[in-house]
Motif scaffolding. Structure first.
Motif, short mmCIF file in Angstrom:
data_model
loop_
_atom_site.label_atom_id
_atom_site.label_comp_id
_atom_site.label_asym_id
_atom_site.label_seq_id
_atom_site.Cartn_x
_atom_site.Cartn_y
_atom_site.Cartn_z
N GLU A 72 3.70 -0.17 -19.40
CA GLU A 72 4.06 -1.55 -19.08
C GLU A 72 2.80 -2.38 -18.90
N TRP A 73 2.86 -3.63 -19.28
CA TRP A 73 1.77 -4.58 -19.10
C TRP A 73 0.52 -4.10 -19.83
N ASP A 74 0.05 -4.82 -20.74
CA ASP A 74 -1.11 -4.44 -21.55
C ASP A 74 -2.41 -4.74 -20.79
N LEU A 75 -2.64 -3.94 -19.75
CA LEU A 75 -3.83 -4.15 -18.91
C LEU A 75 -4.92 -3.12 -19.18
N GLY A 76 -4.58 -2.03 -19.85
CA GLY A 76 -5.56 -0.97 -20.06
C GLY A 76 -5.56 -0.01 -18.88
N ARG A 77 -5.86 1.25 -19.19
CA ARG A 77 -5.83 2.29 -18.16
C ARG A 77 -6.83 2.02 -17.05
N ALA A 78 -8.01 1.51 -17.39
CA ALA A 78 -9.05 1.28 -16.38
C ALA A 78 -8.61 0.23 -15.37
N ARG A 79 -8.02 -0.86 -15.86
CA ARG A 79 -7.57 -1.90 -14.94
C ARG A 79 -6.42 -1.41 -14.05
N LYS A 80 -5.53 -0.64 -14.64
CA LYS A 80 -4.43 -0.08 -13.84
C LYS A 80 -4.99 0.84 -12.75
N ARG A 81 -6.03 1.58 -13.11
CA ARG A 81 -6.62 2.49 -12.12
C ARG A 81 -7.23 1.70 -10.97
N TRP A 82 -7.90 0.59 -11.29
CA TRP A 82 -8.47 -0.24 -10.23
C TRP A 82 -7.39 -0.91 -9.40
N MET A 83 -6.28 -1.27 -10.02
CA MET A 83 -5.16 -1.82 -9.27
C MET A 83 -4.60 -0.77 -8.31
N LEU A 84 -4.50 0.47 -8.80
CA LEU A 84 -4.02 1.56 -7.94
C LEU A 84 -4.96 1.76 -6.76
N ILE A 85 -6.26 1.81 -7.04
CA ILE A 85 -7.24 1.98 -5.96
C ILE A 85 -7.13 0.83 -4.96
N GLY A 86 -6.92 -0.39 -5.47
CA GLY A 86 -6.82 -1.54 -4.60
C GLY A 86 -5.62 -1.48 -3.68
N VAL A 87 -4.45 -1.12 -4.22
CA VAL A 87 -3.24 -1.10 -3.38
C VAL A 87 -3.29 0.08 -2.40
N ILE A 88 -3.86 1.22 -2.82
CA ILE A 88 -4.02 2.33 -1.88
C ILE A 88 -4.98 1.94 -0.76
N THR A 89 -6.08 1.28 -1.13
CA THR A 89 -7.05 0.82 -0.12
C THR A 89 -6.39 -0.12 0.88
N LEU A 90 -5.54 -1.01 0.38
CA LEU A 90 -4.84 -1.92 1.28
C LEU A 90 -3.93 -1.16 2.24
N ASN A 91 -3.16 -0.21 1.72
CA ASN A 91 -2.28 0.58 2.58
C ASN A 91 -3.06 1.35 3.64
N VAL A 92 -4.13 2.00 3.21
CA VAL A 92 -4.93 2.79 4.15
C VAL A 92 -5.63 1.88 5.16
N SER A 93 -6.08 0.72 4.71
CA SER A 93 -6.77 -0.21 5.61
C SER A 93 -5.84 -0.70 6.72
N ILE A 94 -4.61 -1.00 6.36
CA ILE A 94 -3.63 -1.44 7.37
C ILE A 94 -3.41 -0.33 8.39
N LEU A 95 -3.23 0.89 7.90
CA LEU A 95 -3.08 2.03 8.81
C LEU A 95 -4.32 2.19 9.68
N PHE A 96 -5.49 2.08 9.08
CA PHE A 96 -6.75 2.28 9.79
C PHE A 96 -6.92 1.25 10.91
N VAL A 97 -6.68 -0.01 10.61
CA VAL A 97 -6.88 -1.07 11.61
C VAL A 97 -5.93 -0.89 12.77
N TRP A 98 -4.65 -0.71 12.50
CA TRP A 98 -3.68 -0.66 13.60
C TRP A 98 -3.74 0.65 14.38
N LYS A 99 -4.14 1.73 13.73
CA LYS A 99 -4.11 3.02 14.42
C LYS A 99 -5.46 3.44 15.00
N TYR A 100 -6.56 3.02 14.37
CA TYR A 100 -7.85 3.57 14.77
C TYR A 100 -8.85 2.53 15.27
N ALA A 101 -8.54 1.23 15.14
CA ALA A 101 -9.50 0.22 15.58
C ALA A 101 -9.78 0.33 17.08
#
Length: 477
Positions: A69-98
């Motif tokens: 889906e979406w002609d973004l290329g595998r590399a861009r999709k990988r960076w999108m995946l890294i970005g959304v995982i980072t966001l999820n982990v960051s939210i957990l990190f701030v609320w649980k470990y700050a």
């Protein structure tokens, strides 16, 4: 709202099941989604907004991660995946470990006569669990294992389903994706199959775990200068049993509730205290967490494919993360590293496989149980100094006996429940009660189902009505 509360048992659960039975098939996910958000909001309050934000972000990003889906290329999709995982982990990190990290920084600054602020944030209920659900969702889609959900109601149902939202099991997306479409059937048979499992879990929680809780609390509250050999061992054994019956009881209730809603949730426990190695223990204890770390961390790191040194490194990383995931305290870090060291040692010595011979198996089972119990002392203690006090007294026999507070907590009824609960240490690992209750079609299974639903459920309900229940231990994670 807790599963073991009058509000849930007398009103919420019957109302949801009744509406689900009469609702058209296309509305059933909507019923579950709305009920789940109401359930969560009743305990989480304003932090429900954080859950909704996470749901919205992951739902909107996921379709773009599909390989075709979406002609973004595998590399861009990988960076999108890294970005959304980072966001999820960051939210957990701030609320649980700050709070923990700023507290440690304040202590360090105090050594130099400086003052730094300490952040205090209310920990959203279940954030560790729904963060892992979101990560599982986007990774499974990126890998092409399942398609993204275009129906927002189905996605909300997966993330917020109230049986598993606040304390698991951790349901990987590919395990439940085929059950989420609106064509899912729901029958009275599902309620009949799920109710005994729910009753078993409620009995384990209210009758056993809550009876042992005051004894464990009194033992671990004993000052270091009053701690004795008997108090230390009583506290360690009681908490080992309390944690098992509390958490496995919750898992049984969640699986039973899921079945009553028409879903099949994964198993989370399989007689872990029958393990003959620590490696086996982690295949039987909180299995959904172990599988999650295996699929999304251990294997991507290389698993055991890169030789012994990399395998040992990966095991250390996994169990360090397991400890940190459980909470913001040095005790959890040490507990995780302790188990990582045990697994590395077993792998290095070839002890990760079951021993041959009955005598060797018994000896290894006893050793495994002692090591696991020592680990639970660190897990339960409020700080490392308290944990060392208990562990030291477990190694130093004396004749001092129990303290007054511990004796007061250990009534005859609780002592009897403790002895009966301790039989779980002796049971074989082959037959697991929960799945047996739910699926076996033998006469003994039918008798057991009737006994659990009548005697167990009724007695547990009476205890709930008298207000003798307590929050589930894993709510704090």
């Amino acid at each position: 709202m807790s599963f073991a509360s009058p509000l849930f048992l007398w009103y919420f659960m019957p109302a949801v099941l009744a509406v689900l039975l009469i609702a058209p098939r296309g509305w059933r996910n909507g019923v579950v989604a709305v009920a789940s958000l109401l359930f969560y909001a009743s305990g989480a309050g304003g932090t429900t907004l954080l859950l909704l934000v996470c749901i919205a972000v992951n739902y909107l990003v996921a379709p773009a991660l599909e390989p075709d889906e979406w002609d973004l290329g595998r590399a861009r999709k990988r960076w999108m995946l890294i970005g959304v995982i980072t966001l999820n982990v960051s939210i957990l990190f701030v609320w649980k470990y700050a709070g923990f990290l700023t507290e440690q920084a304040a202590v360090l600054a105090g050594w130099f006569g400086l003052e730094t602020p300490v952040v205090e944030l209310a920990l959203p209920i279940g954030i560790s669990f729904y963060t892992f659900h979101h990560i599982s969702y986007v990774v499974d889609i990126y890998r092409g294992e399942r398609r993204a959900l275009r129906d927002p109601v189905s996605f909300v149902t997966y993330i917020s389903m109230f049986p598993q939202l606040v304390a698991g099991p951790i349901v990987r997306y590919h395990e439940i994706a085929d059950q989420l479409p609106q064509r899912r059937t729901h029958r009275l048979d599902d309620i009949a199959a799920g109710l005994p499992r729910f009753a078993l879990g409620l009995t384990k929680k209210v009758v056993v775990a809550d009876s042992l809780a005051p004894v464990a609390a009194a033992c671990f509250a004993t000052p270091a200068d009053e701690m004795t050999f008997a108090v230390a061992w009583l506290g360690a054994i009681t908490y080992t049993l309390q944690l098992y019956f509390d958490f496995s009881g919750y898992s049984d209730m969640a699986i039973g509730l899921g079945r009553m809603l028409g879903f099949r949730l994964p198993e989370n426990f399989a007689r872990p205290y029958s393990s003959v190695t620590v490696t086996e223990f982690w295949r039987r204890w909180h299995m959904s967490l172990s599988r999650w770390f295996r699929d999304y961390v251990y294997i991507p790191l290389g698993g055991n494919r890169g030789g012994k040194r990399k395998t040992y490194r990966n095991l250390w990383i996994i169990f360090l993360l397991t400890g940190i995931w459980h909470g913001a305290n040095w005790t959890f870090v040490v507990w995780g590293l302790f188990h990582g060291a045990l697994l590395v040692a077993e792998r290095a010595m070839g002890w990760d496989r079951a021993p041959g011979g009955a005598a060797a198996a018994i000896g290894r089972r006893v050793l495994t149980m002692l090591l696991v119990t020592a680990g639970w002392v660190v897990f339960r203690a409020p700080d490392l100094s308290s944990a060392l006090s208990v562990l030291a007294n477990m190694l130093l026999p004396d004749l001092a006996g129990l303290t007054y507070d511990v004796e007061s907590a250990l009534s005859n009824q609780r002592l009897l429940i403790l002895v009966l609960a301790a039989t779980v240490f002796l049971l074989p690992g082959r037959s697991v009660t929960g799945p047996y209750l739910e699926s076996a079609r033998t006469r003994p299974a039918a008798v057991l189902r009737v006994a659990v639903v009548t005697a167990g459920l009724c007695y547990a309900a009476i205890l709930v009505a008298t207000g003798t229940f307590s929050p589930f231990l894993y709510y704090q994670f």
